[in-house]
Design a protein around this motif. Structure first.
Motif, short mmCIF file in Angstrom:
data_model
loop_
_atom_site.label_atom_id
_atom_site.label_comp_id
_atom_site.label_asym_id
_atom_site.label_seq_id
_atom_site.Cartn_x
_atom_site.Cartn_y
_atom_site.Cartn_z
N ASP A 1 -68.40 -39.15 14.31
CA ASP A 1 -67.57 -40.29 14.66
C ASP A 1 -67.09 -40.15 16.11
OD1 ASP A 1 -66.32 -42.66 14.15
OD2 ASP A 1 -64.58 -41.75 13.17
N VAL A 2 -66.74 -41.25 16.71
CA VAL A 2 -66.21 -41.23 18.07
C VAL A 2 -64.87 -40.49 18.10
CG1 VAL A 2 -65.46 -42.69 19.99
CG2 VAL A 2 -67.42 -43.36 18.63
N ASP A 3 -64.17 -40.53 16.98
CA ASP A 3 -62.88 -39.83 16.88
C ASP A 3 -63.03 -38.34 17.14
OD1 ASP A 3 -60.10 -39.69 16.26
OD2 ASP A 3 -60.64 -38.88 14.29
N LEU A 4 -64.13 -37.75 16.69
CA LEU A 4 -64.38 -36.34 16.92
C LEU A 4 -64.51 -36.04 18.41
CD1 LEU A 4 -65.08 -33.51 15.77
CD2 LEU A 4 -67.46 -34.24 15.83
N GLN B 1 -75.95 -31.01 4.83
CA GLN B 1 -75.83 -31.58 3.49
C GLN B 1 -76.49 -32.95 3.41
OE1 GLN B 1 -74.79 -30.01 0.82
NE2 GLN B 1 -74.36 -28.19 2.06
N THR B 2 -76.34 -33.74 4.46
CA THR B 2 -76.98 -35.06 4.48
C THR B 2 -78.50 -34.94 4.51
OG1 THR B 2 -75.07 -35.92 5.69
CG2 THR B 2 -77.07 -37.26 5.72
N VAL C 1 -62.54 -25.69 18.64
CA VAL C 1 -63.62 -26.67 18.80
C VAL C 1 -64.87 -26.21 18.05
CG1 VAL C 1 -65.18 -27.73 20.49
CG2 VAL C 1 -62.73 -27.62 20.94
N LEU C 2 -65.19 -24.93 18.11
CA LEU C 2 -66.36 -24.43 17.39
C LEU C 2 -66.19 -24.59 15.88
CD1 LEU C 2 -67.33 -21.23 19.40
CD2 LEU C 2 -68.56 -23.40 19.26
N MET C 3 -65.00 -24.38 15.37
CA MET C 3 -64.76 -24.58 13.93
C MET C 3 -64.95 -26.05 13.56
SD MET C 3 -64.28 -21.67 12.62
CE MET C 3 -63.57 -22.00 11.03
N MET C 4 -64.51 -26.95 14.42
CA MET C 4 -64.72 -28.37 14.16
C MET C 4 -66.21 -28.70 14.15
SD MET C 4 -61.67 -29.87 16.56
CE MET C 4 -62.31 -31.50 16.63
N TYR D 1 -68.01 -27.51 10.92
CA TYR D 1 -67.81 -28.45 9.81
C TYR D 1 -68.77 -29.63 9.92
CZ TYR D 1 -65.64 -31.89 6.79
OH TYR D 1 -65.42 -32.85 5.83
N GLU D 2 -68.94 -30.16 11.12
CA GLU D 2 -69.83 -31.30 11.31
C GLU D 2 -71.29 -30.91 11.10
OE1 GLU D 2 -69.01 -34.48 11.70
OE2 GLU D 2 -66.93 -33.89 11.51
N ILE D 3 -71.68 -29.72 11.53
CA ILE D 3 -73.06 -29.27 11.31
C ILE D 3 -73.32 -29.07 9.82
CG2 ILE D 3 -74.62 -27.31 11.69
CD1 ILE D 3 -73.38 -27.10 14.50
#
Length: 64
Positions: free
Chosen positions: A2-5, A56-57, A43-46, A49-51
């Motif tokens: 998302d752009v929010d990220l 999963q997708t 930032v790496l932890m964020m 989570y996204e990776i």
């Protein structure tokens, strides 16, 4: 993703850079380095989570 990220990562970068400059100007180089490392870890932890969400997708799409 998302752009929010992207905005959250940019905000963390701006905050860390300001804190880094303030700490360096006050002669606390060690704390400035620790602040930079802490921002990098956050930032790496964020991103981890996204990776994970991406993997999963992909597993769901290809039914693995």
């Amino acid at each position: 993703m998302d752009v929010d990220l992207i905005f959250r990562i940019a905000a963390i970068g701006i905050i860390v850079s300001v804190l880094n400059q303030v700490l360096i100007r006050s002669g606390r180089e060690e704390q400035a380095m620790m602040t930079t490392l802490a921002g990098l870890i956050v930032v790496l932890m964020m991103m981890i989570y996204e990776i994970n969400t991406l993997f999963q997708t992909v597993k769901t799409v290809f039914q693995l």
